[in-house]
Design a protein around this motif. Sequence first.
Motif, PDB file in Angstrom:
ATOM      1  N   ASN A   1      -3.132  -9.503 -14.723  1.00 19.96           N
ATOM      2  CA  ASN A   1      -2.413  -8.946 -13.575  1.00 19.96           C
ATOM      3  C   ASN A   1      -1.751 -10.017 -12.727  1.00 19.96           C
ATOM      4  O   ASN A   1      -1.275  -9.737 -11.650  1.00 19.96           O
ATOM      5  CB  ASN A   1      -3.341  -8.082 -12.725  1.00 19.96           C
ATOM      6  N   GLY A   2      -1.762 -11.251 -13.173  1.00 20.95           N
ATOM      7  CA  GLY A   2      -1.111 -12.326 -12.435  1.00 20.95           C
ATOM      8  C   GLY A   2      -1.903 -12.794 -11.227  1.00 20.95           C
ATOM      9  O   GLY A   2      -1.395 -13.509 -10.387  1.00 20.95           O
ATOM     10  N   GLY A   3      -3.154 -12.384 -11.116  1.00 22.54           N
ATOM     11  CA  GLY A   3      -4.002 -12.833 -10.026  1.00 22.54           C
ATOM     12  C   GLY A   3      -3.738 -12.156  -8.698  1.00 22.54           C
ATOM     13  O   GLY A   3      -4.219 -12.589  -7.663  1.00 22.54           O
ATOM     14  N   CYS A   4      -2.980 -11.092  -8.717  1.00 26.49           N
ATOM     15  CA  CYS A   4      -2.627 -10.402  -7.476  1.00 26.49           C
ATOM     16  C   CYS A   4      -3.177  -8.986  -7.506  1.00 26.49           C
ATOM     17  O   CYS A   4      -3.016  -8.284  -8.494  1.00 26.49           O
ATOM     18  CB  CYS A   4      -1.110 -10.377  -7.339  1.00 26.49           C
ATOM     19  N   GLY A   5      -3.784  -8.561  -6.431  1.00 29.23           N
ATOM     20  CA  GLY A   5      -4.296  -7.202  -6.356  1.00 29.23           C
ATOM     21  C   GLY A   5      -3.209  -6.154  -6.257  1.00 29.23           C
ATOM     22  O   GLY A   5      -3.471  -4.959  -6.400  1.00 29.23           O
ATOM     23  N   CYS A   6      -1.974  -6.579  -6.039  1.00 30.63           N
ATOM     24  CA  CYS A   6      -0.861  -5.634  -5.903  1.00 30.63           C
ATOM     25  C   CYS A   6      -0.295  -5.227  -7.262  1.00 30.63           C
ATOM     26  O   CYS A   6       0.529  -4.331  -7.350  1.00 30.63           O
ATOM     27  CB  CYS A   6       0.231  -6.244  -5.039  1.00 30.63           C
ATOM     28  N   THR A   7      -0.721  -5.883  -8.330  1.00 35.69           N
ATOM     29  CA  THR A   7      -0.207  -5.615  -9.670  1.00 35.69           C
ATOM     30  C   THR A   7      -1.342  -5.101 -10.552  1.00 35.69           C
ATOM     31  O   THR A   7      -2.328  -5.790 -10.746  1.00 35.69           O
ATOM     32  CB  THR A   7       0.387  -6.905 -10.283  1.00 35.69           C
ATOM     33  N   LYS A   8      -1.161  -3.894 -11.084  1.00 36.64           N
ATOM     34  CA  LYS A   8      -2.196  -3.286 -11.935  1.00 36.64           C
ATOM     35  C   LYS A   8      -1.573  -2.863 -13.272  1.00 36.64           C
ATOM     36  O   LYS A   8      -0.737  -1.976 -13.309  1.00 36.64           O
ATOM     37  CB  LYS A   8      -2.790  -2.057 -11.258  1.00 36.64           C
ATOM     38  N   PRO A   9      -1.977  -3.498 -14.370  1.00 37.62           N
ATOM     39  CA  PRO A   9      -1.456  -3.107 -15.682  1.00 37.62           C
ATOM     40  C   PRO A   9      -2.231  -1.937 -16.275  1.00 37.62           C
ATOM     41  O   PRO A   9      -3.426  -1.761 -16.020  1.00 37.62           O
ATOM     42  CB  PRO A   9      -1.661  -4.366 -16.520  1.00 37.62           C
ATOM     43  N   ASP A  10      -1.537  -1.145 -17.067  1.00 35.98           N
ATOM     44  CA  ASP A  10      -2.145  -0.055 -17.817  1.00 35.98           C
ATOM     45  C   ASP A  10      -1.642  -0.189 -19.247  1.00 35.98           C
ATOM     46  O   ASP A  10      -0.425  -0.251 -19.473  1.00 35.98           O
ATOM     47  CB  ASP A  10      -1.747   1.296 -17.215  1.00 35.98           C
ATOM     48  N   TYR A  11      -2.558  -0.241 -20.215  1.00 31.87           N
ATOM     49  CA  TYR A  11      -2.173  -0.464 -21.606  1.00 31.87           C
ATOM     50  C   TYR A  11      -3.135   0.257 -22.540  1.00 31.87           C
ATOM     51  O   TYR A  11      -4.253   0.607 -22.144  1.00 31.87           O
ATOM     52  CB  TYR A  11      -2.138  -1.962 -21.925  1.00 31.87           C
ATOM     53  N   PRO A  12      -2.738   0.488 -23.801  1.00 30.76           N
ATOM     54  CA  PRO A  12      -3.606   1.177 -24.755  1.00 30.76           C
ATOM     55  C   PRO A  12      -4.850   0.344 -25.058  1.00 30.76           C
ATOM     56  O   PRO A  12      -4.750  -0.853 -25.325  1.00 30.76           O
ATOM     57  CB  PRO A  12      -2.750   1.324 -26.008  1.00 30.76           C
TER      58      PRO A  12
ATOM     59  N   THR B   1       2.390  -0.264 -18.950  1.00 32.42           N
ATOM     60  CA  THR B   1       2.968   0.042 -17.649  1.00 32.42           C
ATOM     61  C   THR B   1       2.383  -0.900 -16.614  1.00 32.42           C
ATOM     62  O   THR B   1       1.168  -1.069 -16.542  1.00 32.42           O
ATOM     63  CB  THR B   1       2.680   1.504 -17.248  1.00 32.42           C
ATOM     64  N   ILE B   2       3.252  -1.508 -15.831  1.00 34.07           N
ATOM     65  CA  ILE B   2       2.828  -2.374 -14.740  1.00 34.07           C
ATOM     66  C   ILE B   2       3.089  -1.617 -13.443  1.00 34.07           C
ATOM     67  O   ILE B   2       4.230  -1.253 -13.153  1.00 34.07           O
ATOM     68  CB  ILE B   2       3.616  -3.711 -14.729  1.00 34.07           C
ATOM     69  N   ASN B   3       2.030  -1.369 -12.683  1.00 30.56           N
ATOM     70  CA  ASN B   3       2.125  -0.689 -11.393  1.00 30.56           C
ATOM     71  C   ASN B   3       2.099  -1.751 -10.305  1.00 30.56           C
ATOM     72  O   ASN B   3       1.146  -2.535 -10.227  1.00 30.56           O
ATOM     73  CB  ASN B   3       0.950   0.276 -11.217  1.00 30.56           C
ATOM     74  N   PHE B   4       3.134  -1.768  -9.469  1.00 23.31           N
ATOM     75  CA  PHE B   4       3.236  -2.766  -8.406  1.00 23.31           C
ATOM     76  C   PHE B   4       3.271  -2.066  -7.050  1.00 23.31           C
ATOM     77  O   PHE B   4       4.065  -1.147  -6.842  1.00 23.31           O
ATOM     78  CB  PHE B   4       4.507  -3.612  -8.582  1.00 23.31           C
ATOM     79  N   ASN B   5       2.411  -2.515  -6.140  1.00 26.99           N
ATOM     80  CA  ASN B   5       2.366  -1.960  -4.793  1.00 26.99           C
ATOM     81  C   ASN B   5       3.014  -2.960  -3.830  1.00 26.99           C
ATOM     82  O   ASN B   5       2.458  -4.028  -3.566  1.00 26.99           O
ATOM     83  CB  ASN B   5       0.918  -1.694  -4.374  1.00 26.99           C
ATOM     84  N   PRO B   6       4.197  -2.632  -3.286  1.00 26.02           N
ATOM     85  CA  PRO B   6       4.926  -3.564  -2.437  1.00 26.02           C
ATOM     86  C   PRO B   6       4.493  -3.551  -0.961  1.00 26.02           C
ATOM     87  O   PRO B   6       5.057  -4.292  -0.152  1.00 26.02           O
ATOM     88  CB  PRO B   6       6.373  -3.086  -2.565  1.00 26.02           C
ATOM     89  N   ALA B   7       3.519  -2.734  -0.592  1.00 22.70           N
ATOM     90  CA  ALA B   7       3.119  -2.606   0.811  1.00 22.70           C
ATOM     91  C   ALA B   7       2.790  -3.969   1.413  1.00 22.70           C
ATOM     92  O   ALA B   7       2.062  -4.772   0.824  1.00 22.70           O
ATOM     93  CB  ALA B   7       1.911  -1.680   0.925  1.00 22.70           C
ATOM     94  N   GLY B   8       3.367  -4.220   2.589  1.00 23.17           N
ATOM     95  CA  GLY B   8       3.105  -5.465   3.302  1.00 23.17           C
ATOM     96  C   GLY B   8       3.862  -6.677   2.773  1.00 23.17           C
ATOM     97  O   GLY B   8       3.606  -7.799   3.191  1.00 23.17           O
ATOM     98  N   ARG B   9       4.779  -6.470   1.873  1.00 25.26           N
ATOM     99  CA  ARG B   9       5.540  -7.580   1.298  1.00 25.26           C
ATOM    100  C   ARG B   9       7.027  -7.367   1.553  1.00 25.26           C
ATOM    101  O   ARG B   9       7.479  -6.249   1.740  1.00 25.26           O
ATOM    102  CB  ARG B   9       5.271  -7.676  -0.198  1.00 25.26           C
TER     103      ARG B   9
END
Length: 126
Positions: free
Chosen positions: A64-75, A88-96
């Motif tokens: 996930n690149g060491g960031c809690g804002c990035t969450k991967p989903d894979y088989p 699928t890479i889920n990215f949360n931009p809140a606060g950025r």
Amino acid sequence: MKRYIPLLLCLMLSSIWASADSAIKFDRTSFDLGNIHASKGQVKATYNFTNTGNTPLVIISVSNGGCGCTKPDYPKQPIQPGKTGTITINFNPAGRKGELNREVKVKTNAPASKKIALKFSGVILP
């Protein structure tokens, strides 16, 4: 016990040779998210792939690149030869805010592509 050792060695070597025929091909390795509004919640980058090898493809991990804002989903199950899958890479931009350039590393059992970088970019608007 000694008579089982050659059998075990053969099984181990055959599994190593089998994994050598695994291969992965992505339709793309970078994704432009465009303008992202930090207040509108999570965004997704989707990467489709095909197992182009002769043996099942196993995705060992997607970092996930060491960031809690990035969450991967894979088989989690092996992908059979010729079959497709999605990461699928889920990215949360809140606060950025500002320019976004991130990547995640995909580790597989395919020897030619042990680690693949999937990149995503965009501009986060407050």
